[in-house]
Scaffold this active site. Structure first.
Site, PDB file in Angstrom:
ATOM      1  N   ARG A 161       0.870  -1.175   0.000  1.00  0.00           N
ATOM      2  CA  ARG A 161       0.000   0.000   0.000  1.00  0.00           C
ATOM      3  C   ARG A 161       0.906   1.224   0.000  1.00  0.00           C
ATOM      4  O   ARG A 161       2.014   1.194   0.547  1.00  0.00           O
ATOM      5  CB  ARG A 161      -0.898   0.016   1.231  1.00  0.00           C
ATOM      6  N   LYS A 185      -2.217  -2.860   7.828  1.00  0.00           N
ATOM      7  CA  LYS A 185      -3.443  -2.471   8.528  1.00  0.00           C
ATOM      8  C   LYS A 185      -3.630  -3.318   9.785  1.00  0.00           C
ATOM      9  O   LYS A 185      -3.315  -4.496   9.807  1.00  0.00           O
ATOM     10  CB  LYS A 185      -4.656  -2.653   7.609  1.00  0.00           C
ATOM     11  N   HIS A 258      -2.065   3.271  -6.110  1.00  0.00           N
ATOM     12  CA  HIS A 258      -2.916   2.100  -5.931  1.00  0.00           C
ATOM     13  C   HIS A 258      -3.002   1.271  -7.215  1.00  0.00           C
ATOM     14  O   HIS A 258      -3.160   0.047  -7.149  1.00  0.00           O
ATOM     15  CB  HIS A 258      -4.317   2.534  -5.490  1.00  0.00           C
ATOM     16  N   ARG A 261      -0.292  -1.172  -7.237  1.00  0.00           N
ATOM     17  CA  ARG A 261      -0.623  -2.327  -6.373  1.00  0.00           C
ATOM     18  C   ARG A 261      -1.539  -3.292  -7.121  1.00  0.00           C
ATOM     19  O   ARG A 261      -1.366  -4.510  -7.049  1.00  0.00           O
ATOM     20  CB  ARG A 261      -1.284  -1.804  -5.102  1.00  0.00           C
ATOM     21  N   HIS A 284      -4.379  -8.767   2.608  1.00  0.00           N
ATOM     22  CA  HIS A 284      -5.844  -8.763   2.702  1.00  0.00           C
ATOM     23  C   HIS A 284      -6.285  -9.714   3.806  1.00  0.00           C
ATOM     24  O   HIS A 284      -5.852 -10.866   3.848  1.00  0.00           O
ATOM     25  CB  HIS A 284      -6.478  -9.222   1.388  1.00  0.00           C
ATOM     26  N   TYR A 293      -9.314  -9.584  -8.389  1.00  0.00           N
ATOM     27  CA  TYR A 293      -8.289  -9.616  -9.426  1.00  0.00           C
ATOM     28  C   TYR A 293      -8.482 -10.781 -10.391  1.00  0.00           C
ATOM     29  O   TYR A 293      -7.957 -10.760 -11.498  1.00  0.00           O
ATOM     30  CB  TYR A 293      -6.898  -9.679  -8.785  1.00  0.00           C
TER      31      TYR A 293
END
Length: 316
Positions: A161, A185, A258, A261, A284, A293
């Protein structure tokens, strides 16, 4: 009457008149919640449209079947799922008001599913476009060019990220190891491998990194700057990418951190990586987030089935 040369004003359309229960709901929104005029107007139009669908019957009398048929009508007319979901939200609040006020014993929207909104497909860069970006960055041998090249190679090689990239501690890459530990995160850590090209770009940058520090300054960040955070900002990196896109002959509107990514994930899958591994490298929490994706790689998957599925072979 309009003056000379002035077009007559457009007559204002009178707001639709609703059944008493709906008018009471709007009065509550204005008095108790302080809803703005535009918000009240939107609710009024949504409720009026529903009552028109009911052929003048009050919205308060509708059941779950009427709500479902109304949503089906909206879908048949081509209304965007997001707009239809907003209409349903207005109805939910209206019926909740009726229930709270004792004007109705049940909420018909409680058993109605919201329209499926789907998830927009990510913007995609082709492998050729990423190669053009990397080669253009490499041709700039200034300190800024070497830094941008390192950031670009690192992001495309790892799928970080942008917030993770700009805030990488120096110690993360100082030893030149084949993988880096990233704190993402929720303060969760993950191990992300780096290819030889990315490691070389980082080592080239580390050789000139002191040029980005004031005399005697020490910084714990890999990409230090004068920003309040002490490191290069996400916005600045985004600007540098758009400038690079122009130099590489690409549409700058198509490029953002982004999008890089996205390119990392899509290109890995197109070369045979499994979804679970890509999920882990992207950080994730849920694999359903990574599955988007797979939708941008339909052609490869179709070819895979045609080539390897026994029935497909038999049919050919």
């Amino acid at each position: 009457m309009a003056g000379p040369g002035r077009p007559p004003g457009r007559p204002k359309t009178a707001p639709p008149i609703l059944a008493p229960q709906a008018e009471a709901f709007l009065e509550m929104l204005a008095a108790e919640r302080g809803a703005a005029a535009l918000t009240l107007d939107a609710y009024r139009r949504d409720l009026a449209d529903f009552e028109a669908f009911l052929r003048g019957a009050p919205a308060a009398s509708a059941g779950a079947d009427e709500v479902r048929r109304y949503l089906a009508r909206l879908d048949a007319t081509g209304m965007a799922p997001r707009t239809a979901a907003r209409r349903l939200s207005a109805l939910r609040q209206f019926f909740k008001f009726l229930l709270t006020e004792g004007l109705r014993a049940d909420d018909p929207t409680a058993v109605v599913d919201a329209p499926r909104q789907g998830r927009p497909l990510p913007k995609i860069l082709s492998e050729a476009e990423v190669t053009a970006l990397i080669e253009t960055a490499r041709r700039d041998e200034s300190p800024e060019g070497i830094r941008l090249s390192a950031m670009l190679e690192l992001m495309y090689a790892s799928g970080l990220r942008v917030s993770e990239l700009v805030a990488l501690p120096l110690g993360t890459v100082a030893r030149g190891e084949r993988a880096i530990l990233v704190r993402g995160k929720g303060d969760k850590e993950r191990l992300v491998p780096l290819g030889a090209e990315a490691r070389k770009a980082i080592q080239d940058y580390l050789a000139i990194r002191p040029l980005f520090l004031a005399e005697g300054q020490v910084s714990r960040w890999l990409f230090p700057s004068r920003a309040a955070s002490g490191h290069l900002t996400r916005m600045r990196f985004g600007q540098l990418l758009k400038d690079l896109a122009v130099k590489a002959g690409l549409d700058p509107a198509k490029l953002s951190p982004h999008v890089l990514r996205h390119a990392f994930a899509t290109h890995l899958l197109s070369h045979g990586a499994d979804l679970r591994s890509v999920q882990q490298m992207l950080g994730h929490a849920d694999i359903s987030t990574t599955q988007i994706y797979t939708h941008v790689d339909v052609e490869r998957l179709t070819t895979l089935v045609k080539t390897h599925h026994p029935l497909a072979k038999r049919g050919s």
